[in-house]
Write a protein that holds these residues in place. Structure first.
Motif, PDB file in Angstrom:
ATOM      1  N   ASP A 298       4.436   5.518  -5.574  1.00 36.62           N
ATOM      2  CA  ASP A 298       4.401   5.482  -7.040  1.00 36.62           C
ATOM      3  C   ASP A 298       3.421   6.511  -7.585  1.00 36.62           C
ATOM      4  OD1 ASP A 298       6.311   3.509  -7.181  1.00 36.62           O
ATOM      5  OD2 ASP A 298       4.881   1.863  -7.411  1.00 36.62           O
ATOM      6  N   LYS A 299       2.303   6.683  -6.899  1.00 36.39           N
ATOM      7  CA  LYS A 299       1.335   7.691  -7.314  1.00 36.39           C
ATOM      8  C   LYS A 299       1.923   9.091  -7.185  1.00 36.39           C
ATOM      9  CE  LYS A 299      -2.787   9.260  -8.456  1.00 36.39           C
ATOM     10  NZ  LYS A 299      -3.377   9.057  -9.805  1.00 36.39           N
ATOM     11  N   ALA A 300       2.681   9.323  -6.108  1.00 31.29           N
ATOM     12  CA  ALA A 300       3.332  10.621  -5.917  1.00 31.29           C
ATOM     13  C   ALA A 300       4.280  10.929  -7.077  1.00 31.29           C
ATOM     14  CB  ALA A 300       4.083  10.644  -4.592  1.00 31.29           C
TER      15      ALA A 300
ATOM     16  N   ALA B 180       2.427   1.849  -3.372  1.00 33.05           N
ATOM     17  CA  ALA B 180       1.435   2.382  -4.310  1.00 33.05           C
ATOM     18  C   ALA B 180       1.277   3.894  -4.137  1.00 33.05           C
ATOM     19  CB  ALA B 180       0.096   1.677  -4.120  1.00 33.05           C
ATOM     20  N   ILE B 181       1.300   4.356  -2.879  1.00 30.50           N
ATOM     21  CA  ILE B 181       1.211   5.798  -2.616  1.00 30.50           C
ATOM     22  C   ILE B 181       2.427   6.522  -3.169  1.00 30.50           C
ATOM     23  CG2 ILE B 181       1.208   7.527  -0.783  1.00 30.50           C
ATOM     24  CD1 ILE B 181      -0.470   5.583   0.894  1.00 30.50           C
TER      25      ILE B 181
ATOM     26  N   ALA C 112       4.033   9.639 -10.105  1.00 30.15           N
ATOM     27  CA  ALA C 112       3.242   9.763 -11.330  1.00 30.15           C
ATOM     28  C   ALA C 112       2.636  11.157 -11.484  1.00 30.15           C
ATOM     29  CB  ALA C 112       2.142   8.704 -11.348  1.00 30.15           C
ATOM     30  N   ILE C 113       2.254  11.777 -10.366  1.00 33.51           N
ATOM     31  CA  ILE C 113       1.652  13.115 -10.443  1.00 33.51           C
ATOM     32  C   ILE C 113       2.692  14.213 -10.207  1.00 33.51           C
ATOM     33  CG2 ILE C 113      -0.637  12.268  -9.840  1.00 33.51           C
ATOM     34  CD1 ILE C 113      -0.247  13.293  -7.022  1.00 33.51           C
TER      35      ILE C 113
ATOM     36  N   GLU D 112       0.826  -1.201   0.000  1.00 34.03           N
ATOM     37  CA  GLU D 112       0.000   0.000   0.000  1.00 34.03           C
ATOM     38  C   GLU D 112       0.867   1.260   0.000  1.00 34.03           C
ATOM     39  OE1 GLU D 112      -4.105  -1.499   2.249  1.00 34.03           O
ATOM     40  OE2 GLU D 112      -2.791  -0.019   3.202  1.00 34.03           O
TER      41      GLU D 112
END
Length: 247
Positions: free
Chosen positions: A26-28, A23-24, A30-31, A20
Motif C-alpha cells: 500500500d505504501k508503494a 502495508a508495504i 501511495a508513493i 505487514e
C-alpha cells in the motif's frame, strides 16, 4: 535477509506477516511506485513453497518450518491487485550468514551433495565455479519462474563471494582449489581470475536464455556494485568489483 524489512522479525503469525506485507504494498502505491522487489532466496532457503530448498528461517525462526501459507504467491496476488509488478530477488551463492550457526544438514541444501559449500571466513558459500552449484541455482530460479506469475527476477551482486577476512584481518583466499585444479587438468588456459569470471558469465547467459525461453515477458536483472573499477571514471575510488572478490 536478517528480517531487515519483512517480516519485521522471525516467528510472527502468518496473519501478521501478511498485514505487514500489505502495508508495504500500500505504501508503494501511495508513493507511486510501479514495482516491488521481494527477496525470496536469502541463503539457499525459500520464502515460497519449494521442493528444492527449505523454508527460510526468517519466516518462522526455524529452517524448514512451513509458515502456513505461500508468501510469494500471496505477494504476487496482492501486488497485481494494486497494479504493481512483483519481481523476485535471489541470492546466488550465500549459504549461511554464520559458519557456527548452520542448521541441521538434513534440512538444508547448504551442506547436501551435490551442492558443495565452503566455509569462508565467518560465512558459508556455494562454490560458483562448481558445475553442480550452477545447475542447482539455475533450477531454483527457473522453478520459481515457471510456477509463479512474476514480472521479473533479479540476482544480488553476490555472484562471486566477497573476499573473506581471517584473524588479524588477513585476506583469506576462497577455497576453490578443487575446481581450479580440475579446470587446469582439463586443459583450461585462462588465469584464475578470468576463469572465475567466466563461470559467472556462462551462468548469467544460461539464466537469461532459459528465463526468456520459459516466459519471454519476465524481466531479468542483476544488482551491480556501485563501482566497477577504481579510476573509471578518473577520480573514482573504492572497492574493485572486477578483481576484489575471492582475492
Amino acid at each position: 535477509m536478517s528480517n531487515i524489512d519483512w517480516p519485521s522479525k522471525k516467528g510472527l503469525p502468518a496473519a501478521q506477516q501478511k498485514a505487514e506485507l500489505i502495508a508495504i504494498l500500500d505504501k508503494a502505491v501511495a508513493i507511486r511506485l510501479n514495482a516491488v522487489v521481494l527477496q525470496v532466496r536469502p541463503m539457499c532457503d525459500a520464502l515460497y513453497a519449494s521442493k528444492l530448498e527449505p523454508w527460510s528461517e526468517y519466516l518462522t525462526g526455524t529452517l524448514g518450518k512451513d509458515p502456513g501459507y505461500d508468501p510469494l504467491e500471496f505477494a504476487v496476488r496482492e501486488a497485481h491487485a494494486r497494479g504493481l509488478e512483483l519481481h523476485a530477488w535471489f541470492q546466488p551463492v550465500p549459504g549461511a550468514s554464520q559458519v557456527g550457526n548452520l542448521a541441521d544438514p538434513a534440512q538444508s541444501s547448504r551442506q547436501q551433495a551435490p551442492r558443495p559449500g565452503k566455509a569462508y571466513g565467518t560465512h558459508y558459500w556455494l562454490n560458483p565455479t562448481h558445475a553442480e552449484v550452477a545447475e542447482h541455482t539455475l533450477a531454483v530460479i527457473l522453478d520459481v519462474v515457471k510456477r509463479y506469475d512474476l514480472d521479473g527476477i533479479h540476482m544480488d551482486d553476490y555472484l562471486l563471494p566477497l573476499r573473506g577476512e581471517g584473524q588479524g584481518w588477513k585476506l583469506i583466499p576462497f577455497p576453490d582449489d578443487d575446481t581450479w585444479e580440475q579446470y587446469q587438468k582439463s586443459g583450461g588456459k585462462l588465469g584464475r581470475s578470468d576463469w572465475r569470471r567466466e563461470a559467472v558469465n556462462r551462468f548469467v547467459e544460461r539464466l537469461y536464455g532459459e528465463v526468456k525461453k520459459t516466459k519471454r515477458w519476465v524481466k531479468v536483472g542483476i544488482s551491480p556494485f556501485g563501482i566497477w573499477r577504481p579510476g573509471h571514471p578518473p577520480g573514482i575510488a573504492g572497492f574493485d568489483q572486477y578483481e576484489g572478490p575471492l582475492r
